[in-house]
Design a protein around this motif. Structure first.
Motif, short mmCIF file in Angstrom:
data_model
loop_
_atom_site.label_atom_id
_atom_site.label_comp_id
_atom_site.label_asym_id
_atom_site.label_seq_id
_atom_site.Cartn_x
_atom_site.Cartn_y
_atom_site.Cartn_z
N SER A 71 4.70 1.28 -13.46
CA SER A 71 6.10 0.91 -13.22
C SER A 71 6.55 -0.13 -14.24
O SER A 71 7.65 -0.05 -14.79
CB SER A 71 6.27 0.31 -11.82
OG SER A 71 5.90 1.23 -10.85
N ARG A 72 5.68 -1.12 -14.46
CA ARG A 72 6.02 -2.16 -15.43
C ARG A 72 6.19 -1.55 -16.82
O ARG A 72 7.11 -1.91 -17.55
CB ARG A 72 4.93 -3.22 -15.46
CG ARG A 72 5.25 -4.39 -16.38
CD ARG A 72 4.11 -5.39 -16.39
NE ARG A 72 3.82 -5.87 -15.05
CZ ARG A 72 4.50 -6.83 -14.43
NH1 ARG A 72 5.49 -7.42 -15.05
NH2 ARG A 72 4.19 -7.21 -13.22
N ALA B 85 -1.36 -1.78 -1.65
CA ALA B 85 -2.27 -0.67 -1.32
C ALA B 85 -1.54 0.35 -0.45
O ALA B 85 -1.70 1.57 -0.62
CB ALA B 85 -3.50 -1.20 -0.59
N THR B 86 -0.71 -0.15 0.45
CA THR B 86 0.10 0.74 1.31
C THR B 86 1.03 1.58 0.44
O THR B 86 1.20 2.79 0.68
CB THR B 86 0.93 -0.09 2.31
OG1 THR B 86 0.03 -0.93 3.04
CG2 THR B 86 1.70 0.79 3.27
N MET B 87 1.58 0.96 -0.57
CA MET B 87 2.49 1.69 -1.47
C MET B 87 1.73 2.82 -2.17
O MET B 87 2.23 3.94 -2.30
CB MET B 87 3.10 0.73 -2.50
CG MET B 87 4.11 -0.22 -1.87
SD MET B 87 4.47 -1.68 -2.86
CE MET B 87 5.58 -1.02 -4.06
N THR B 244 6.80 -0.54 6.61
CA THR B 244 7.86 0.45 6.39
C THR B 244 8.60 0.16 5.08
O THR B 244 8.91 1.08 4.30
CB THR B 244 8.87 0.43 7.56
OG1 THR B 244 8.14 0.48 8.78
CG2 THR B 244 9.83 1.61 7.51
N CYS B 245 8.88 -1.13 4.87
CA CYS B 245 9.55 -1.51 3.61
C CYS B 245 8.67 -1.17 2.42
O CYS B 245 9.17 -0.73 1.37
CB CYS B 245 9.87 -3.00 3.60
SG CYS B 245 11.25 -3.43 4.66
N ALA B 246 7.35 -1.36 2.56
CA ALA B 246 6.43 -1.02 1.45
C ALA B 246 6.53 0.48 1.15
O ALA B 246 6.56 0.89 -0.01
CB ALA B 246 5.01 -1.40 1.81
N GLY B 247 6.59 1.29 2.22
CA GLY B 247 6.73 2.74 2.05
C GLY B 247 8.03 3.10 1.34
O GLY B 247 8.06 3.94 0.44
N LEU B 248 9.10 2.42 1.76
CA LEU B 248 10.42 2.69 1.17
C LEU B 248 10.43 2.30 -0.32
O LEU B 248 10.96 3.02 -1.18
CB LEU B 248 11.46 1.86 1.93
CG LEU B 248 12.90 2.33 1.92
CD1 LEU B 248 13.01 3.76 2.39
CD2 LEU B 248 13.74 1.42 2.82
N SER B 249 9.83 1.15 -0.60
CA SER B 249 9.73 0.68 -1.98
C SER B 249 8.91 1.67 -2.81
O SER B 249 9.29 2.03 -3.93
CB SER B 249 9.08 -0.71 -1.98
OG SER B 249 8.83 -1.14 -3.27
N VAL B 263 -2.59 4.01 -7.55
CA VAL B 263 -2.54 2.65 -8.11
C VAL B 263 -1.10 2.22 -8.34
O VAL B 263 -0.84 1.31 -9.13
CB VAL B 263 -3.36 2.55 -9.42
CG1 VAL B 263 -4.83 2.73 -9.14
CG2 VAL B 263 -2.89 3.57 -10.45
N LEU B 264 -0.19 2.84 -7.60
CA LEU B 264 1.23 2.50 -7.76
C LEU B 264 1.41 1.00 -7.50
O LEU B 264 1.07 0.50 -6.44
CB LEU B 264 2.06 3.29 -6.75
CG LEU B 264 3.56 3.10 -6.80
CD1 LEU B 264 4.16 3.84 -7.98
CD2 LEU B 264 4.22 3.59 -5.52
N SER B 265 1.93 0.30 -8.47
CA SER B 265 2.26 -1.13 -8.31
C SER B 265 1.08 -1.96 -7.85
O SER B 265 1.25 -2.94 -7.14
CB SER B 265 3.40 -1.28 -7.30
OG SER B 265 4.47 -0.46 -7.65
#
Lengths: 331, 343
Positions: A71-72, B85-87, B244-249, B263-265
């Motif tokens: 993303s970065r 990790a959730t993301m 939930t916000c982590a999922g939305l992000s 490894v997203l974010s």
């Protein structure tokens, strides 16, 4: 100095600090060189080679390192586009996740060249410069298998695999199996160690593999930057011996860094697949120049690389970038 | 009275200034933003262009959503280290459903709605698990969410490896990737989504009993319990909303990258917690707002963008961001001491 004077001085200082950067950015061509990390000698040497070659050509380089964050890196590409660079050289972490960045560069009309790692297939247009990983690994493992056959006996093999989000890691893995699958009478693969291009993970994985299979005597790593960890794990297992000594593990590397050179020269390593950093850097910048000149450039430009072994060591070492780095460090 | 007469007026002025800075971190953040922006603009004149400002604003949206979620948890004196990790987990699960390369619902009209549901559901599920462990088993949030982070990030890589020969999942449908880039009229879809989250979060925090309960628990959970606040349920709700916000992000990040990746974010955790702290959400609980989260995210994003523009090395970028987050954490601790001293 009162508070108002301090604030004025701070603002002036900040502005003055920025001036050298502003004037530095006045070159004829500005290239964004965007790596995902500098975590191995290969990438560090490549980065330095870009700096030197870009300066040599009279261009200006802006650097961005994404710290393995897709993303970065995408945001960094957008920043460079807004900055109005003339070309982008990129090393992405993930072959799929880089596609939106290519599209953004396409939309801005800025040529993009992927250094050493190609993107996944898509409709987005860019050029990739890449070592012929599969062939180089195939040739490297072939050299190791020939050595095994020369010495005789059966071999238990371990392969250290890179991050499978990286197309190079996949190609090197496939090149390894192209050869060992044809030589099952000589080599049996007992350990496939996923390193995720992480030295600690590699060390733990190899240590576990050596404990589970103490008879491993044929080892291939997908990158030379893992040599220190491999050496340590083999030492702990009592398997760190030179060629010709009893208990020597047939050992091959990939990249051709200074560690690979030193271990080959010292007799611990039997073959190294070498990527030609300087050739690839030239190929990358020439591709940018050709695109600016409106010439057609192939989507994939290959560095054929070569294999160096004790048998062609004297003849080939001058072409090995790791030897030049080693020589500069050791006089 | 005695102290008022013994402190020299000049010293009193500094005390008032310090008290103001500590009680209103927004002033510090805005001041830093102005100074930094001027400095970068001096170095790179194009930095203040409309295109750059718009890019900064668009790029901060998914981070803001994650920071708002983290703020709920921090207001109840907790912390969620598992958000990134959730993301990653939600990204690969949803990706495996939607991808045209052999996804469970490839080419189906249901792919995108079910994918979106996966982001929200699995995010909430991880948050719910964290909340239950913290509220009912009384485990320290740090340990629970650290363990969850390790488990979930490992599970994400494992799950991804079952669905693709590489690590990431590409080939996401255009109906989904439009969430990242698409617009409704002139307005970015991601912006509409973020504004909805911002409005709902702000309303929830400032205008509802639930919001007051969050602050009460963060300030003093025992007093809140005695006052009849359903402490455990509220804690669980804060962690679930954070997930939930982590999922939305993750949904916006994945749509922008057109990729589901475990490894997203993964390097974003410090930015998420740091943004909240910089804006004024207290690490010690009982304090925070959506505006604080926004200011923190804005400052970190502008700093990032500025250093990208200049082309500084990663090590400088990390050092500067780390120093600012450290400064914010020190100010937060001083703020607590100041508040305790006053009481």
């Amino acid at each position: 100095m009162n508070r108002r004077e301090f604030t004025k001085a701070a603002l002036l200082g900040a502005v003055a600090a920025g001036l050298p950067i502003a004037s530095f950015a006045q070159g004829s061509r500005t290239i964004a060189v965007m790596f995902d990390s500098l975590q191995s000698p290969f990438w560090i040497s490549s980065f330095d080679a870009f700096k030197a070659e870009i300066a040599e050509r009279g261009w200006t380089m802006l650097e961005n390192i994404s710290n393995l964050d897709d993303s970065r890196q995408f945001q960094q590409v957008q920043s460079m586009i807004e900055r109005g660079v003339d070309g982008i050289v990129i090393v992405q972490t993930d072959a799929n996740a880089v596609i939106p960045a290519i599209r953004a560069a396409n939309a801005a009309g800025i040529p993009m060249v992927h250094y050493n790692r190609p993107p996944a297939e898509s409709d987005a247009k860019s050029v990739a410069v890449q070592a012929d990983n599969r062939t180089i690994m195939r040739d490297t493992v072939t050299a190791l298998v020939e050595e095994a056959k020369k010495q005789g006996g059966k071999y238990k093999a371990a392969l250290l695999i890179g991050d499978l989000g990286d197309q190079n890691a996949i190609a090197r893995r496939d090149g390894f199996f192209d050869v060992v699958d044809q030589n099952t009478d000589t080599v049996e693969v007992v350990a496939r160690i996923a390193t995720e291009w992480n030295a600690d993970v590699a060390f733990a994985g190899l240590t576990n593999a050596l404990q589970a299979n103490p008879d491993i005597n044929f080892l291939v790593t997908s990158s030379d930057f893992l040599h220190p960890q491999i050496e340590q794990a083999l030492k702990v297992a009592g398997k760190w011996h030179k060629r010709g000594e009893e208990g020597h593990v047939l050992f091959a590397g990939f990249d051709g860094d200074e560690g690979g050179y030193a271990r080959l020269a010292d007799g611990y390593l039997d073959a190294v697949g070498v990527q030609n950093v300087f050739f690839e850097v030239d190929l990358t910048l020439n591709a940018l120049q050709d695109m600016w000149d409106g010439k057609e450039v192939d989507d994939l430009l290959l560095d054929p690389g070569f294999v160096i072994t004790p048998y062609n060591f004297e003849e080939k070492r001058d072409e090995m970038w790791g030897y030049l780095v080693w020589k500069s460090q050791n006089g | 009275m005695v102290s008022d007469t013994t402190v020299p007026p000049r010293k009193q002025g500094y005390r008032v200034l310090i008290a103001r800075l500590l009680s209103e971190p927004a002033f510090t953040v805005i001041g830093l933003l102005v100074v930094y922006t001027l400095a970068v603009t001096a170095a790179v004149p194009g930095f203040l262009g409309a295109g750059t400002l718009s890019a900064i604003f668009i790029s901060l949206l998914p981070l803001l959503i994650a920071v708002i979620g983290q703020s709920f948890v921090m207001i109840v004196a907790g912390i969620d280290l598992s958000v990134t990790a959730t993301m990653g987990l939600t990204s690969v699960i949803a990706g495996s459903v939607m991808t045209a390369n052999g996804g469970y619902l490839a080419d189906s009209a249901l792919a995108v709605p079910v994918g979106i549901f996966c982001f929200l559901f699995f995010g909430a599920l991880v948050g719910l698990f964290n909340g239950l462990c913290v509220a009912f088993i009384r485990m320290p949030p740090f340990i629970v969410t650290l363990a969850t982070m390790m488990f979930v990030s490992g599970a994400a890589v494992l799950y991804s490896s079952w669905h693709t020969t590489s690590v990431s999942i590409g080939g996401l449908p255009s109906g989904f990737t439009r969430i990242g880039y698409g617009t409704i009229g002139p307005i970015a879809f991601a912006l509409i989504l973020t504004v909805l989250v911002v409005v709902a979060a702000d309303f929830g925090l400032r205008r509802t009993t639930w919001g007051r309960w969050l602050f009460a628990i963060g300030n003093n959970p025992t007093a809140a319990l005695i006052s009849g606040v359903p402490v455990r349920a509220v804690q669980v709700s804060a962690y679930t909303l954070c997930g939930t916000c982590a999922g939305l992000s993750a949904m916006i990040y994945s749509a922008r990258l057109e990729t589901g990746t475990p490894v997203l974010s993964q390097n974003l955790l410090l930015d998420i917690i740091g943004s909240a702290v910089i804006g004024g959400v207290s690490l010690f609980g009982g304090r925070g707002s959506v505006l604080a989260a926004f200011l923190g995210v804005l400052l970190l994003t502008v700093i990032d963008k500025g250093m990208q523009f200049i082309g500084l090395t990663l090590f400088v970028v990390l050092s500067v961001k780390g120093a600012i987050i450290l400064l914010a954490a020190v100010l937060d601790a001083l703020r607590l001491r100041y508040a305790e001293g006053k009481s």
